[in-house]
Enzyme design. Sequence first.
Site: not given
Length: 211
Positions: A14, A37, A40
């Site tokens: 990922s 982050r 994601h």
Amino acid sequence: MIYEREPSKIYELSFQTVRSEARLDRFSPAIAELVVRLIHACGMTDIADDIVCTSDCVEAGRTALAAGATILCDVEMVASGIIRRGLASQASIITTIGHPETPQIAQRIGNTRSAAAVELWRDHLGGSVVAIGNAPTALFHLLELLDEGWPKPAVILAFPVGFIGAAESKAEVVANSRGVPFITLNGRRGGSAMASAAVNALSLGLAGDGR
């Protein structure tokens, strides 16, 4: 069906995908990790192009959280997404949207319940981490209260989402953050998952995947 089943591999792939597709070169290494982050959390690598922040937002947020700062959230969804194990033992997460006084405050100030909830933050606001992932009116009203001389938070994680006021409230932060470090996403996109992901990035760093 054939699909990846190993959690560590999913996590690794990922972040490899995010880094290969997102344009992160304009950010410092610390801010780039925070942006990774955020990507994601939402699955959209192109948000990197619309991120705006102060150069000290990560340092300010990490320092505050390490010292046990209070985290103020506009909605329970943001609070629910915060990983507690990354926080100092004395840290607290506060959401006042459901406080029994909030509806009466909303009537008094002629604003939404989300904005009224911010009125209950005063005693906790100084040095706090503010995470807004839903309500533009909460962000607008926070800025209004800072204009009135309310205590300043350590950092504002500004990710309200929607079609009415979201882009405008974030544009106001960018134009004048009232001297508070911030990170935000220009435009209509945002959401609770991104706001809580920002808190987790500051408290855990990229190494803590939360699984």
